[in-house]
Design an enzyme around this catalytic site. Structure first.
Site, PDB file in Angstrom:
ATOM      1  N   ASP A 139       0.838  -1.207   0.000  1.00  0.00           N
ATOM      2  CA  ASP A 139       0.000   0.000   0.000  1.00  0.00           C
ATOM      3  C   ASP A 139       0.871   1.254   0.000  1.00  0.00           C
ATOM      4  O   ASP A 139       0.519   2.266  -0.595  1.00  0.00           O
ATOM      5  CB  ASP A 139      -0.913   0.009   1.227  1.00  0.00           C
ATOM      6  CG  ASP A 139      -2.004  -1.040   1.126  1.00  0.00           C
ATOM      7  OD1 ASP A 139      -2.482  -1.281   0.005  1.00  0.00           O
ATOM      8  OD2 ASP A 139      -2.374  -1.619   2.170  1.00  0.00           O
ATOM      9  N   GLY A 140       2.014   1.172   0.697  1.00  0.00           N
ATOM     10  CA  GLY A 140       2.936   2.309   0.752  1.00  0.00           C
ATOM     11  C   GLY A 140       3.427   2.680  -0.646  1.00  0.00           C
ATOM     12  O   GLY A 140       3.620   3.861  -0.952  1.00  0.00           O
ATOM     13  N   ASN A 144      -4.927   8.643   1.867  1.00  0.00           N
ATOM     14  CA  ASN A 144      -5.370   7.973   3.092  1.00  0.00           C
ATOM     15  C   ASN A 144      -5.848   8.981   4.134  1.00  0.00           C
ATOM     16  O   ASN A 144      -6.985   8.942   4.558  1.00  0.00           O
ATOM     17  CB  ASN A 144      -4.222   7.188   3.736  1.00  0.00           C
ATOM     18  CG  ASN A 144      -4.162   5.743   3.275  1.00  0.00           C
ATOM     19  OD1 ASN A 144      -5.095   5.257   2.638  1.00  0.00           O
ATOM     20  ND2 ASN A 144      -3.078   5.064   3.599  1.00  0.00           N
ATOM     21  N   GLU A 145      -4.917   9.825   4.574  1.00  0.00           N
ATOM     22  CA  GLU A 145      -5.252  10.728   5.673  1.00  0.00           C
ATOM     23  C   GLU A 145      -4.191  11.803   5.833  1.00  0.00           C
ATOM     24  O   GLU A 145      -3.079  11.685   5.313  1.00  0.00           O
ATOM     25  CB  GLU A 145      -5.361   9.981   7.013  1.00  0.00           C
ATOM     26  CG  GLU A 145      -4.080   9.570   7.709  1.00  0.00           C
ATOM     27  CD  GLU A 145      -3.389   8.386   7.090  1.00  0.00           C
ATOM     28  OE1 GLU A 145      -2.275   8.575   6.565  1.00  0.00           O
ATOM     29  OE2 GLU A 145      -3.921   7.280   7.132  1.00  0.00           O
ATOM     30  N   ARG A 147      -6.717  18.446  23.455  1.00  0.00           N
ATOM     31  CA  ARG A 147      -5.378  18.240  24.022  1.00  0.00           C
ATOM     32  C   ARG A 147      -5.081  16.752  23.925  1.00  0.00           C
ATOM     33  O   ARG A 147      -5.905  15.933  24.339  1.00  0.00           O
ATOM     34  CB  ARG A 147      -5.319  18.673  25.485  1.00  0.00           C
ATOM     35  CG  ARG A 147      -5.345  20.177  25.673  1.00  0.00           C
ATOM     36  CD  ARG A 147      -5.404  20.549  27.140  1.00  0.00           C
ATOM     37  NE  ARG A 147      -5.542  21.980  27.315  1.00  0.00           N
ATOM     38  CZ  ARG A 147      -6.687  22.647  27.163  1.00  0.00           C
ATOM     39  NH1 ARG A 147      -7.797  22.018  26.841  1.00  0.00           N
ATOM     40  NH2 ARG A 147      -6.733  23.953  27.345  1.00  0.00           N
ATOM     41  N   ASP A 180      -2.390  13.572  21.738  1.00  0.00           N
ATOM     42  CA  ASP A 180      -1.304  13.294  20.792  1.00  0.00           C
ATOM     43  C   ASP A 180      -1.562  13.923  19.432  1.00  0.00           C
ATOM     44  O   ASP A 180      -0.633  14.401  18.786  1.00  0.00           O
ATOM     45  CB  ASP A 180      -1.118  11.782  20.625  1.00  0.00           C
ATOM     46  CG  ASP A 180      -0.373  11.177  21.810  1.00  0.00           C
ATOM     47  OD1 ASP A 180      -0.089  11.921  22.767  1.00  0.00           O
ATOM     48  OD2 ASP A 180      -0.087   9.962  21.772  1.00  0.00           O
ATOM     49  N   ALA A 230      -5.326   9.685  21.001  1.00  0.00           N
ATOM     50  CA  ALA A 230      -5.037   9.773  22.438  1.00  0.00           C
ATOM     51  C   ALA A 230      -5.338  11.150  23.029  1.00  0.00           C
ATOM     52  O   ALA A 230      -4.432  11.855  23.488  1.00  0.00           O
ATOM     53  CB  ALA A 230      -3.576   9.378  22.704  1.00  0.00           C
TER      54      ALA A 230
END
Ligand code: NAD
Length: 270
Positions: free
Chosen positions: A45-46, A124-125, A150, A152, A187
């Site tokens: 995929d990369g 993808n994103e 707030r 990650d 997170a």
């Protein structure tokens, strides 16, 4: 019809690429690196993400197809031992001038800096993270504050990227026929003082999201496999890219949900 190949650079992918060149040129297709009609990605995929970013200025006339030389990929769904079949089907569709394609939505981001606006696309994103500390950022939807985040980071994915990083973050898998982007938290800090929504959210194509990081933060921005460190970001607007989609050539049916099953579940019956 012209074609090019982007490969992962390992021995297996290079060998397969050479085999494909022989097979496809016998089918009458011409190698054209700068202006191909079809781009074959050989690797994972990369590799497809690399191919996409190499040709992202020519999305209106390029269709992508992928062979995986590792485990089954989401974008790379042909097996190495099917290379002959793929070349035959490609040749047939070139002769009949009948290329079947599916079009998937992309996410567009506009990075506002004191020097101007930069526009970027991702397959993808895109993610935004604090480089050396917790990310603190206001998240606005359609110009209204939703929350102060707030944590990650924040991940904004396309439907085809919903099975990638987004899935690891507990986001939903979204069928690529839906023109939408998904916002998923990475997170987030939630306690009596700090609060975020906590659920992934889907925005339809006419909605946009603005992220305003606290001034002076060092930010890491990722676009698919590309990682950039920035300290000049004032805000980032994201939305479904208008009028731009990625095209995948389909030489046989492989429905999205079968792909999801093959990639994540397997095929055990009662
Ligand atoms: P890579 O090629 O090793 O990709 C990482 C994994 O993501 C691979 O297993 C790949 O098959 C899978 N993947 C990529 N796109 C996918 C998709 N659309 N659907 C399902 N699986 C998919 O690493 P890279 O070249 O740096 O690729 C960048 C991608 O890695 C990013 O776009 C991101 O989606 C993904 N990623 C995932 C995580 C995570 O799941 N925690 C973290 C960082 C990046």
């Amino acid at each position: 019809m012209n074609y090019n190949v982007v490969n992962r650079g390992d021995e297996v992918s290079i060998q397969l690429m050479n085999t494909f060149h022989d097979l496809i040129q016998r089918q009458g297709l011409t190698l054209e690196e700068n202006n191909p009609d079809i781009v074959l990605s050989i690797g994972g995929d990369g590799t497809m993400l690399h191919a996409f970013h190499r040709y992202k200025e020519q999305l209106d006339h390029i269709a992508f197809v992928g062979i995986h030389t590792g485990r089954l990929g989401f974008f790379a769904d042909w097996k190495p031992d099917e290379v002959e079949l793929l070349a035959e089907l490609m040749g047939e569709s070139a002769r009949q001038n009948d290329l079947r394609i599916v079009k998937y939505p992309l996410v567009e981001i506009q990075i506002m800096t004191p020097h101007g606006i930069e526009t970027q696309l991702a397959l993808n994103e895109f993610t935004l993270k604090g480089a050396d500390a917790t990310l603190v950022a206001e998240l606005h939807i359609n110009d209204e504050l939703l929350e102060t985040f707030r944590g990650d980071g924040i991940c904004i994915s396309t439907p085809s990227g919903s099975t990638a990083y987004n899935k690891s973050l507990g986001g939903a898998i979204v069928h690529p026929s839906l023109d939408a982007i998904q916002i998923a938290e990475i997170a987030s800090i939630n306690n009596r003082v700090y609060r975020t929504l906590g659920s992934p959210i889907l925005l339809p194509k006419h909605h946009h999201c603005d992220i305003y990081p606290r001034a002076g933060q060092n930010i890491v921005l990722t676009l698919d496999h590309i990682c950039l460190q920035r300290s000049d970001i004032v805000s980032i607007r994201s939305m479904t890219a208008a009028g731009k989609k990625v095209k995948f050539a389909r030489f046989r049916p492989f429905p999205f949900w079968s792909r999801v099953r093959e990639a994540f579940i397997g095929y055990e019956r009662l």
